[in-house]
Design an enzyme around this catalytic site. Structure first.
Site, PDB file in Angstrom:
ATOM      1  N   GLY A 267      37.519  40.317  46.599  1.00  0.00           N
ATOM      2  CA  GLY A 267      38.324  41.363  45.769  1.00  0.00           C
ATOM      3  C   GLY A 267      39.731  41.557  46.272  1.00  0.00           C
ATOM      4  O   GLY A 267      40.458  40.803  46.775  1.00  0.00           O
ATOM      5  N   SER A 268      40.123  42.760  45.961  1.00  0.00           N
ATOM      6  CA  SER A 268      41.615  43.124  45.915  1.00  0.00           C
ATOM      7  C   SER A 268      42.307  43.035  46.990  1.00  0.00           C
ATOM      8  O   SER A 268      43.529  43.085  47.101  1.00  0.00           O
ATOM      9  CB  SER A 268      41.723  44.502  45.220  1.00  0.00           C
ATOM     10  OG  SER A 268      41.131  44.428  43.868  1.00  0.00           O
ATOM     11  N   VAL A 269      41.728  43.028  48.294  1.00  0.00           N
ATOM     12  CA  VAL A 269      42.315  42.883  49.507  1.00  0.00           C
ATOM     13  C   VAL A 269      43.338  41.484  49.447  1.00  0.00           C
ATOM     14  O   VAL A 269      44.386  41.370  50.102  1.00  0.00           O
ATOM     15  CB  VAL A 269      41.487  42.710  50.688  1.00  0.00           C
ATOM     16  CG1 VAL A 269      41.046  43.899  51.161  1.00  0.00           C
ATOM     17  CG2 VAL A 269      40.347  41.572  50.623  1.00  0.00           C
ATOM     18  N   PHE A 270      42.669  40.429  48.566  1.00  0.00           N
ATOM     19  CA  PHE A 270      43.544  39.118  48.327  1.00  0.00           C
ATOM     20  C   PHE A 270      44.988  39.430  47.626  1.00  0.00           C
ATOM     21  O   PHE A 270      45.754  38.757  47.719  1.00  0.00           O
ATOM     22  CB  PHE A 270      42.707  38.192  47.550  1.00  0.00           C
ATOM     23  CG  PHE A 270      42.115  37.195  48.600  1.00  0.00           C
ATOM     24  CD1 PHE A 270      42.534  35.893  48.433  1.00  0.00           C
ATOM     25  CD2 PHE A 270      41.161  37.325  49.573  1.00  0.00           C
ATOM     26  CE1 PHE A 270      42.099  34.990  49.154  1.00  0.00           C
ATOM     27  CE2 PHE A 270      40.577  36.473  50.248  1.00  0.00           C
ATOM     28  CZ  PHE A 270      41.047  35.102  50.247  1.00  0.00           C
ATOM     29  N   LYS A 271      45.043  40.716  47.094  1.00  0.00           N
ATOM     30  CA  LYS A 271      46.281  40.703  46.294  1.00  0.00           C
ATOM     31  C   LYS A 271      47.201  40.839  47.219  1.00  0.00           C
ATOM     32  O   LYS A 271      48.542  40.635  46.890  1.00  0.00           O
ATOM     33  CB  LYS A 271      46.135  42.190  45.423  1.00  0.00           C
ATOM     34  CG  LYS A 271      45.298  42.171  44.325  1.00  0.00           C
ATOM     35  CD  LYS A 271      44.984  43.465  43.567  1.00  0.00           C
ATOM     36  CE  LYS A 271      44.024  43.430  42.506  1.00  0.00           C
ATOM     37  NZ  LYS A 271      43.667  44.517  41.888  1.00  0.00           N
TER      38      LYS A 271
END
Length: 543
Positions: A267-271
């Protein structure tokens, strides 16, 4: 006429000679019987005993970075029998059961009656138990002193240290790696093995992880603390775990090392990677506007932010407020080829071999189209292990250098530093991640007096044909953010909404768990509170 028996010297010598002849005859008879017995019976198989001793060889002590003993050998006893020498098998079985309560008498009796010259009766006897068996004085019972592996900290380092089998051979974790090192040609004898691990910090991390897992009723959980400059792993916990002193508890597949062995869409940790790519390739400036409110249609799929408060945002606010649409637009600016090359450069597209095991190959589709780029930009469509992620995220904050996780201080040297990001990109990411903790979704990870940067991630779990309602939540924290030395990554697998909590997102569970860990371990790491933040105001919005 009266006759007298002479009792002089000649008569005494005659009686002594007769006695000697009788004794000599008796000894001769015994000797003949022993010789006949030896000719009929095979000797005890020395080869079996030699192999047993070789299998149960001594292992080196494993120490943490401060010298605390994490694994060592103690001396125990193995009991075997030569059934052919046991005179009364039934009585011997009863006597042994009295000395070692809990043994199956019928099983021992059957072994002693079966004949042959060698059967195992019990391994791992304590000195007191061995003395009790010895005092029985049963012919045919043999005790052999052997080493046995013990782990003083129990479950604390279960998945990192691994465990050994009954013959003291490493089966998993560092124990297995040490056997491989010892088997290499010309390998020196390992007397003591020093690691990068820290028992105090591991205890705190595991305790807070267990508390969060219980509080949020999660299926599983994991955490890893890594030095962002040399890759040394100070702590790694995966729950549920096991007690390596009890080998049977290690066999459940539910107790595997999820930090290393499992892949997740995170999820958003990849942002954070998406923002770093956009900055490193100079695709967008930090003061440029990114449309986060207008739905984005890619290959027939629509991506939108459900809670966008305004139409435009900076790249900083894409991270601070975790915008899917903003991240997707940034990824599409780079395009599939550049995104794939960038993630590959960070090591996120290849399996990784470590001293505690090999990670699985990261998972992604055969095609890498625009829709793949868009979803991977916000952490869906690419799965990787938590350890993989932590190592790649370290390069975002350490000045832009690749990091390889390592656990052994002597057998694993840190590789030469390889730059994968521009230093100015790393500085911008530190400021961005700091803002995400100070005024964004990572607020619950704040540690008063310390500068912490980080990012939350909440990912739906894939299922055949789509995604389920279950989530994996995670958070990574870099600290001290002014000049990071460490990165902490925490995840919860299928957490449930806590009573009274506004939601089930990472902001409310994984980030909060990381905050509890940080508040305990920061003093242990010798990091003094400064109260200072990165001196930079957030870039203004154009609209």
């Amino acid at each position: 006429m009266t006759h007298r028996v002479e009792s002089g010297p000649n008569a005494s010598q005659a009686r002594l000679a007769v006695a000697c002849l009788c004794l000599a005859g008796a000894f001769a008879t015994v000797s003949v019987r022993l010789a006949l017995f030896g000719a009929d019976a095979a000797p005890i198989p020395r080869l079996a005993l030699a192999e047993a001793a070789e299998r149960a060889s001594a292992r080196p002590d494993i120490l943490d970075r401060n010298g605390a003993v994490l694994a060592t050998d103690i001396r125990v006893y193995w009991l075997h029998a030569d059934p052919s020498a046991v005179i009364h098998p039934d009585e011997a079985a009863e006597q042994l059961n009295a000395a070692l309560p809990g043994l199956a008498v019928d099983e021992i009796r059957a072994k002693l009656r079966a004949g042959g010259r060698f059967v195992w009766l019990k391994r791992g006897l304590s000195p007191r138990e061995a003395a009790a068996v010895h005092n029985l004085g049963v012919p045919g019972f043999v005790l052999t002193e052997q080493p046995q592996r013990v782990y003083p900290a129990g479950e604390t380092f279960a998945h990192v240290l691994g465990h050994t089998d009954v013959d003291n051979r490493g089966l998993s974790g560092l124990e297995r790696r040490l056997d491989a090192i010892a088997a290499e040609p010309g390998a020196p004898s390992l007397g003591v093995v020093r690691t990068t691990l820290d028992l105090r910090i591991q205890h705190a991390v595991r305790a807070e992880l267990a508390a969060a897992m219980t509080r949020h009723r999660a299926k599983a959980a994991g955490a890893v603390l890594i030095n962002v400059n040399d890759g040394g792993v100070l702590a790694l916990a995966s729950l549920p775990d096991f007690d390596p002193n009890r080998r049977d508890t290690a066999l459940s597949p539910d107790r595997r090392n999820r930090v290393v062995a499992d892949n997740y869409e995170l999820g958003s940790v990849f942002k954070a990677f998406t923002a770093a790519l956009a900055l490193d390739e100079r695709l967008v400036g930090r003061d440029e506007d990114i449309d986060i409110a207008t739905p984005l249609v890619v290959n027939g799929f629509t991506i939108r932010d459900e809670h966008a408060k305004r139409r435009f945002a900076s790249i900083d606010d894409v991270i601070v407020h975790s915008s899917n649409t903003g991240a997707a637009r940034l990824g599409l600016l780079a395009g599939p080829q550049r995104q794939k090359a960038f993630l590959g450069k960070l090591g996120l597209l290849s399996p990784m071999t470590t001293a505690v095991g090999r990670t699985p190959p990261p998972g992604y589709g055969k095609e890498w189209r625009d829709i793949n780029t868009a979803t991977i930009s916000y952490g869906h469509g690419l799965s990787t292990s938590p350890l993989h992620f932590a190592a790649a995220a370290a390069s975002l904050v350490n000045g832009g250098y690749a990091v390889a996780p390592r656990f052994l201080t002597d057998a694993e040297r840190a590789p030469p530093r390889q730059r994968v990001l521009k230093p100015e990109t790393s500085l911008a990411m530190r400021r961005m991640l700091h803002a995400a903790v100070e005024r964004g979704t990572g607020k619950r990870a704040r540690a008063p007096g310390y500068g912490v940067g980080g990012k939350t991630g909440t990912a739906l779990k894939p299922k055949p044909g789509g995604y389920s309602d279950e989530v994996v939540t995670s958070f990574f924290a870099a600290f001290p953010i002014q000049q990071p030395h460490y990165l902490l990554y925490v995840f919860l697998d299928e957490p449930q909404t806590e009573d009274g909590a506004p939601g089930n997102e990472a902001a409310y569970n994984a980030a909060a768990a990381a905050g509890e860990m940080l508040r305990r371990i920061l003093p242990m790491l010798g990091i003094a509170p400064t109260g200072a933040a990165l001196a930079e105001a957030p870039p203004p919005h154009a609209r």
